[in-house]
Design an enzyme around this catalytic site. Sequence first.
Site, short mmCIF file in Angstrom:
data_model
loop_
_atom_site.label_atom_id
_atom_site.label_comp_id
_atom_site.label_asym_id
_atom_site.label_seq_id
_atom_site.Cartn_x
_atom_site.Cartn_y
_atom_site.Cartn_z
N GLY A 1 14.84 52.06 54.48
CA GLY A 1 13.90 51.54 53.49
C GLY A 1 12.48 51.71 53.98
N GLN B 1 3.58 49.69 54.37
CA GLN B 1 3.82 50.19 55.73
C GLN B 1 3.07 51.50 56.00
OE1 GLN B 1 8.32 49.70 55.29
NE2 GLN B 1 8.02 49.37 57.48
N CYS C 1 13.19 47.49 61.48
CA CYS C 1 12.09 47.78 60.57
C CYS C 1 11.28 48.92 61.16
CB CYS C 1 11.21 46.54 60.41
SG CYS C 1 9.75 46.82 59.38
N LEU C 2 10.91 49.88 60.35
CA LEU C 2 10.16 51.03 60.88
C LEU C 2 8.80 50.61 61.44
CD1 LEU C 2 11.01 53.78 58.22
CD2 LEU C 2 11.97 53.48 60.53
N HIS D 1 14.36 42.84 52.33
CA HIS D 1 13.48 43.19 53.45
C HIS D 1 12.24 43.94 52.93
CE1 HIS D 1 12.78 44.72 57.72
NE2 HIS D 1 11.98 45.47 56.99
N GLU D 2 12.47 44.96 52.11
CA GLU D 2 11.35 45.77 51.62
C GLU D 2 10.46 44.98 50.67
OE1 GLU D 2 10.74 48.36 53.21
OE2 GLU D 2 12.70 48.45 54.17
N HIS E 1 7.76 43.08 52.34
CA HIS E 1 6.59 43.87 52.75
C HIS E 1 5.51 43.85 51.66
CE1 HIS E 1 7.61 45.73 56.57
NE2 HIS E 1 8.79 46.10 56.13
NI NI Z 1 10.38 46.77 57.28
#
Ligand code: NI
Length: 182
Positions: free
Chosen positions: A56, A61, A104-105, A146-147, A150
């Site tokens: 994701g 981000q 998470c990236l 999760h996304e 953000h």
């Molecule tokens: Ni994330």
Amino acid sequence: MLSGQLLGGFPLIRPILFYPDKRLRNPGKEVEEFDAELRELIEDMAETMYAAPGVGLAAPQLGISKRLFIVDVATGEDEPSDLRVFINPEIIEAEGDTTFNEGCLSFPGIREDIDRAERIKVRAADPDGKPFELEADGLLAIAIQHENDHLDGKLMIDHLSVLRRRLVHRAMTKRAAVDAAQ
Ligand code: NI
């Protein structure tokens, strides 16, 4: 990817912001224009997510304050890709409890157990601005929650106990210092 080709461009891998970059805390603004620029951004996001690789990625981000994220939880080697795009999403129903060891990236190398709702219903728009609703459970429901966080500037670290939060913060701050020194 077709529309990128029509634009004469190729999707780009864009740099992902790492915690504690403050831009990750900026809430996204509603997407109002469903135009070629938006489609290009979505293609870049997909390229960036698959290259990472991740399941994701949310626009904030990449330092882009828009309410937009993508997920693809088809992680099996022989599984066809299952890219899903959520624009101006809203989680309208949530039930049950589940815990999953999330990454998470924006937190490379970190994995933490995080509690989420087990099943959700989300309402969003697709890249043409067409509204849709989706019911999800399992990894897809976790990734969407999760996304979606953000888009409000909320990060996985915010779900942790004070002790875990401090440890993750310290690890990421140390990493940022090493990166800055290079
Ligand atoms: Ni994330």
